[in-house]
Design an enzyme around this catalytic site. Structure first.
Site, mmCIF file in Angstrom:
data_model
loop_
_atom_site.group_PDB
_atom_site.id
_atom_site.type_symbol
_atom_site.label_atom_id
_atom_site.label_comp_id
_atom_site.label_asym_id
_atom_site.label_seq_id
_atom_site.Cartn_x
_atom_site.Cartn_y
_atom_site.Cartn_z
ATOM 1 N N SER A 14 -35.706 21.793 10.730
ATOM 2 C CA SER A 14 -35.822 20.397 10.602
ATOM 3 C C SER A 14 -36.827 20.326 9.388
ATOM 4 O O SER A 14 -37.779 21.135 9.267
ATOM 5 C CB SER A 14 -36.242 19.915 11.605
ATOM 6 O OG SER A 14 -36.924 18.474 11.507
ATOM 7 N N SER A 16 -38.431 17.449 9.179
ATOM 8 C CA SER A 16 -39.174 16.226 9.309
ATOM 9 C C SER A 16 -40.762 16.482 9.630
ATOM 10 O O SER A 16 -41.400 15.826 9.266
ATOM 11 C CB SER A 16 -38.596 15.845 10.763
ATOM 12 O OG SER A 16 -37.456 15.126 10.598
ATOM 13 N N LYS A 65 -29.095 11.469 20.260
ATOM 14 C CA LYS A 65 -29.351 9.973 19.912
ATOM 15 C C LYS A 65 -28.873 9.067 20.760
ATOM 16 O O LYS A 65 -29.350 7.906 20.807
ATOM 17 C CB LYS A 65 -28.799 10.004 18.419
ATOM 18 C CG LYS A 65 -29.393 10.635 17.318
ATOM 19 C CD LYS A 65 -29.080 10.133 15.971
ATOM 20 C CE LYS A 65 -29.548 11.074 14.837
ATOM 21 N NZ LYS A 65 -29.297 10.637 13.447
ATOM 22 N N ASN A 86 -32.807 7.067 16.854
ATOM 23 C CA ASN A 86 -33.525 8.346 16.053
ATOM 24 C C ASN A 86 -34.983 8.263 16.166
ATOM 25 O O ASN A 86 -35.582 9.278 15.714
ATOM 26 C CB ASN A 86 -32.908 8.373 14.716
ATOM 27 C CG ASN A 86 -33.444 7.445 13.809
ATOM 28 O OD1 ASN A 86 -34.104 6.324 14.201
ATOM 29 N ND2 ASN A 86 -33.569 7.823 12.578
ATOM 30 N N ASP A 101 -31.583 5.320 10.617
ATOM 31 C CA ASP A 101 -30.962 5.932 9.535
ATOM 32 C C ASP A 101 -30.170 5.076 8.688
ATOM 33 O O ASP A 101 -30.174 5.351 7.361
ATOM 34 C CB ASP A 101 -29.703 6.591 10.330
ATOM 35 C CG ASP A 101 -30.371 7.870 11.071
ATOM 36 O OD1 ASP A 101 -31.432 8.353 10.658
ATOM 37 O OD2 ASP A 101 -29.530 8.259 12.155
ATOM 38 N N GLY A 129 -17.920 8.605 11.355
ATOM 39 C CA GLY A 129 -18.868 9.140 12.616
ATOM 40 C C GLY A 129 -20.135 8.281 12.778
ATOM 41 O O GLY A 129 -20.132 7.136 12.272
ATOM 42 N N GLY A 130 -21.153 8.873 13.599
ATOM 43 C CA GLY A 130 -22.311 8.043 13.665
ATOM 44 C C GLY A 130 -22.868 7.502 12.514
ATOM 45 O O GLY A 130 -23.475 6.462 12.226
ATOM 46 N N ILE A 219 -24.442 11.617 1.807
ATOM 47 C CA ILE A 219 -25.354 11.962 2.692
ATOM 48 C C ILE A 219 -25.761 13.422 3.032
ATOM 49 O O ILE A 219 -26.900 13.648 3.499
ATOM 50 C CB ILE A 219 -25.252 11.013 3.915
ATOM 51 C CG1 ILE A 219 -24.445 11.630 5.028
ATOM 52 C CG2 ILE A 219 -24.895 9.623 3.825
ATOM 53 C CD1 ILE A 219 -24.291 11.161 6.293
ATOM 54 N N TYR A 221 -27.225 16.931 2.264
ATOM 55 C CA TYR A 221 -28.468 17.208 1.269
ATOM 56 C C TYR A 221 -28.541 18.657 1.178
ATOM 57 O O TYR A 221 -29.345 19.047 0.372
ATOM 58 C CB TYR A 221 -29.855 16.475 1.504
ATOM 59 C CG TYR A 221 -30.087 16.711 3.097
ATOM 60 C CD1 TYR A 221 -29.838 15.947 4.178
ATOM 61 C CD2 TYR A 221 -30.831 17.867 3.368
ATOM 62 C CE1 TYR A 221 -30.162 16.154 5.355
ATOM 63 C CE2 TYR A 221 -31.045 18.132 4.835
ATOM 64 C CZ TYR A 221 -30.934 17.190 5.812
ATOM 65 O OH TYR A 221 -31.054 17.308 6.920
HETATM 66 P P1 ATR Z 1 -21.587 12.239 12.743
HETATM 67 O O1 ATR Z 1 -21.757 11.415 13.957
HETATM 68 O O2 ATR Z 1 -22.663 13.406 12.328
HETATM 69 O O3 ATR Z 1 -21.544 11.483 11.670
HETATM 70 P P2 ATR Z 1 -19.070 12.899 13.594
HETATM 71 O O4 ATR Z 1 -18.992 11.753 14.573
HETATM 72 O O5 ATR Z 1 -18.691 14.325 14.210
HETATM 73 O O6 ATR Z 1 -20.284 13.196 12.849
HETATM 74 O O7 ATR Z 1 -18.066 12.321 12.686
HETATM 75 C C1 ATR Z 1 -17.694 13.164 11.585
HETATM 76 C C2 ATR Z 1 -16.678 12.694 10.431
HETATM 77 O O8 ATR Z 1 -16.508 13.606 9.406
HETATM 78 C C3 ATR Z 1 -15.630 11.972 10.852
HETATM 79 O O9 ATR Z 1 -15.171 10.820 10.183
HETATM 80 C C4 ATR Z 1 -14.526 12.968 10.610
HETATM 81 O O10 ATR Z 1 -13.241 12.614 10.449
HETATM 82 P P3 ATR Z 1 -12.315 12.510 11.827
HETATM 83 O O11 ATR Z 1 -12.809 11.030 12.458
HETATM 84 O O12 ATR Z 1 -10.744 12.252 11.171
HETATM 85 O O13 ATR Z 1 -12.222 13.551 12.725
HETATM 86 C C5 ATR Z 1 -15.126 13.580 9.226
HETATM 87 N N1 ATR Z 1 -14.667 14.912 9.074
HETATM 88 C C6 ATR Z 1 -15.116 16.127 9.555
HETATM 89 N N2 ATR Z 1 -14.379 17.269 8.980
HETATM 90 C C7 ATR Z 1 -13.816 16.734 8.136
HETATM 91 C C8 ATR Z 1 -12.621 17.303 7.103
HETATM 92 N N3 ATR Z 1 -12.595 18.688 7.245
HETATM 93 N N4 ATR Z 1 -12.006 16.588 6.588
HETATM 94 C C9 ATR Z 1 -12.100 15.034 6.586
HETATM 95 N N5 ATR Z 1 -12.890 14.417 7.230
HETATM 96 C C10 ATR Z 1 -13.703 15.183 8.274
#
Ligand code: ATR
Length: 278
Positions: A14, A16, A65, A86, A101, A129-130, A219, A221
Site C-alpha cells: 500500500s 497509503s 469495504k 473506505n 473514492d 465494479g465498485g 484509474i 496507476y
Molecule cells: P472493483 O470493485 O475493483 O471495481 P470488480 O467488482 O471485480 O472490481 O469489477 C471488475 C470490473 O472489471 C467489471 O466491470 C468487469 O467486467 P464484468 O462485469 O463483465 O466482469 C471488468 N473486467 C475485469 N476483467 C475484464 C476483462 N478482461 N475484460 C473486460 N472487462 C473486465
C-alpha cells in the site's frame, strides 16, 4: 499524536502510509499510520481488537469495504448508497464510515479540467465494479447527468445505472458499441483492472474513434501511464491519471480525520517519483 491505519488483505504494497505521513508532515501534525493485514477468517475478532486500540481513524481497502459496514455505528449517506466504506473516523458516537473514492476522483478531474463540469460533457465509464459505481455517483453529484456505462457484462452496467437516485440520461452499452460511438464523449474513464501490471499490454477498448478534444482517464496507476492512456495521448487526448485519484481520495480521508485541507498538488511530484521507484 494522531493514530491512523489501514485494514485490508493484502496491504503490504500500500502507498497509503507514504501519503498520510507526507500529509501529516505538510500539516505539522505528529502521528503514525499502521498497516493491519487481516486474515478473512479472523475478521470479526481482529475488528474487535482494532476497536480496543482506539485509533483516531483508518482506511479500508479490498476485500473489506463492504464487510466493515455492520461494525460501524454510523455510515454517511453516500457511503451507504454505495454499500462500501473506505474511511472510518473514531468519534464520540463511535465509528463513522465514509467513502472518499468517488469524490476523490471527481475532485482530481475538476482540479485539472474544470471545463468538463461547466460544459456538462458527456461521460463514458468503462467497467461496472465498485470503483465505477463510486465514480458514477460522485460525477452525478458533481452535476454531470449524461453518463453512459460500458461493460463486458452489460447487465452489470444496467444495475449500476439503477442505483442512481435521480432520473438521468444514462445508458448501458457493450464495449463494442462504446468503441463505435466514442467520438460523442468529452470524458472517458477506464475503471477496471485491465491494463494493470503485469498485464500492461492489455487495452479494454479500441480508441480509434476517440474525440481528440476528450479527456481520458484510467484509474489504474501501475504502470503510471497505461497503454490505454498512451494510445489516447497518441490520438491527441488530454490525460488524467489514476494516481491523482488515489492522492485526492487520501486527502479527503485526512480531512475527515483532522479537519485539515492539504493541497494534494504539493505531493504529486514526490508521489510520481515514489511510484516510479526513483
Ligand atoms: P472493483 O470493485 O475493483 O471495481 P470488480 O467488482 O471485480 O472490481 O469489477 C471488475 C470490473 O472489471 C467489471 O466491470 C468487469 O467486467 P464484468 O462485469 O463483465 O466482469 C471488468 N473486467 C475485469 N476483467 C475484464 C476483462 N478482461 N475484460 C473486460 N472487462 C473486465
Amino acid at each position: 499524536m494522531l493514530r491512523l491505519g489501514l485494514i485490508g488483505h493484502p496491504v503490504g504494497h500500500s502507498l497509503s502510509p507514504w501519503i498520510h505521513e507526507q500529509l501529516m508532515e505538510l500539516e505539522g501534525l505528529e502521528g503514525t499510520y499502521e498497516l493491519f493485514d487481516i486474515d478473512p477468517e479472523e475478521f470479526d475478532q481482529q475488528i474487535h481488537a482494532l476497536k480496543d486500540k482506539g485509533l483516531d481513524g483508518f482506511n479500508i481497502t479490498v476485500p473489506y469495504k463492504e464487510r466493515i459496514i455492520p461494525y460501524l455505528d454510523e455510515v454517511d449517506s453516500s457511503a451507504r448508497a454505495l454499500g462500501a466504506v473506505n474511511t472510518v473516523k473514531n468519534t464520540e458516537c463511535g465509528w463513522v464510515g465514509y467513502n472518499t473514492d468517488g469524490i476523490g476522483f471527481a475532485a482530481s478531474v475538476r482540479n485539472r479540467y474544470p471545463e468538463i463540469f461547466s460544459n456538462e460533457q458527456r461521460v463514458l465509464l468503462i467497467g461496472s465494479g465498485g470503483a465505477s459505481r463510486g465514480i458514477y455517483h460522485a460525477l452525478m453529484e458533481a452535476g454531470l447527468s449524461k453518463i453512459d456505462i460500458a461493460n463486458r457484462t452489460i447487465e452489470k452496467a444496467e444495475e449500476v445505472i439503477k442505483t442512481a437516485s435521480t432520473n438521468n440520461d444514462s445508458k448501458a452499452l457493450s464495449l463494442n458499441k462504446a468503441a463505435e460511438q466514442l467520438n460523442d464523449y468529452g470524458l472517458i474513464v477506464q475503471t477496471t483492472v485491465v491494463g494493470m501490471s503485469p498485464n500492461d499490454q492489455e487495452v479494454i477498448i479500441n480508441l480509434h474513434n476517440l474525440n481528440e478534444e476528450a479527456v481520458v482517464s484510467d484509474i489504474v496507476y501501475r504502470p503510471l501511464e497505461t497503454r490505454f492512456l498512451q494510445e489516447a495521448k497518441n490520438r491527441g487526448a488530454q490525460l488524467h491519471f489514476g494516481h491523482e485519484m488515489l492522492l485526492q481520495q487520501a486527502v479527503y480521508a485526512f480531512h475527515i480525520w483532522t479537519d485539515a485541507n492539504p493541497d494534494a498538488s504539493l505531493l504529486l511530484e514526490g508521489f510520481e517519483k515514489k511510484l516510479k521507484g526513483v
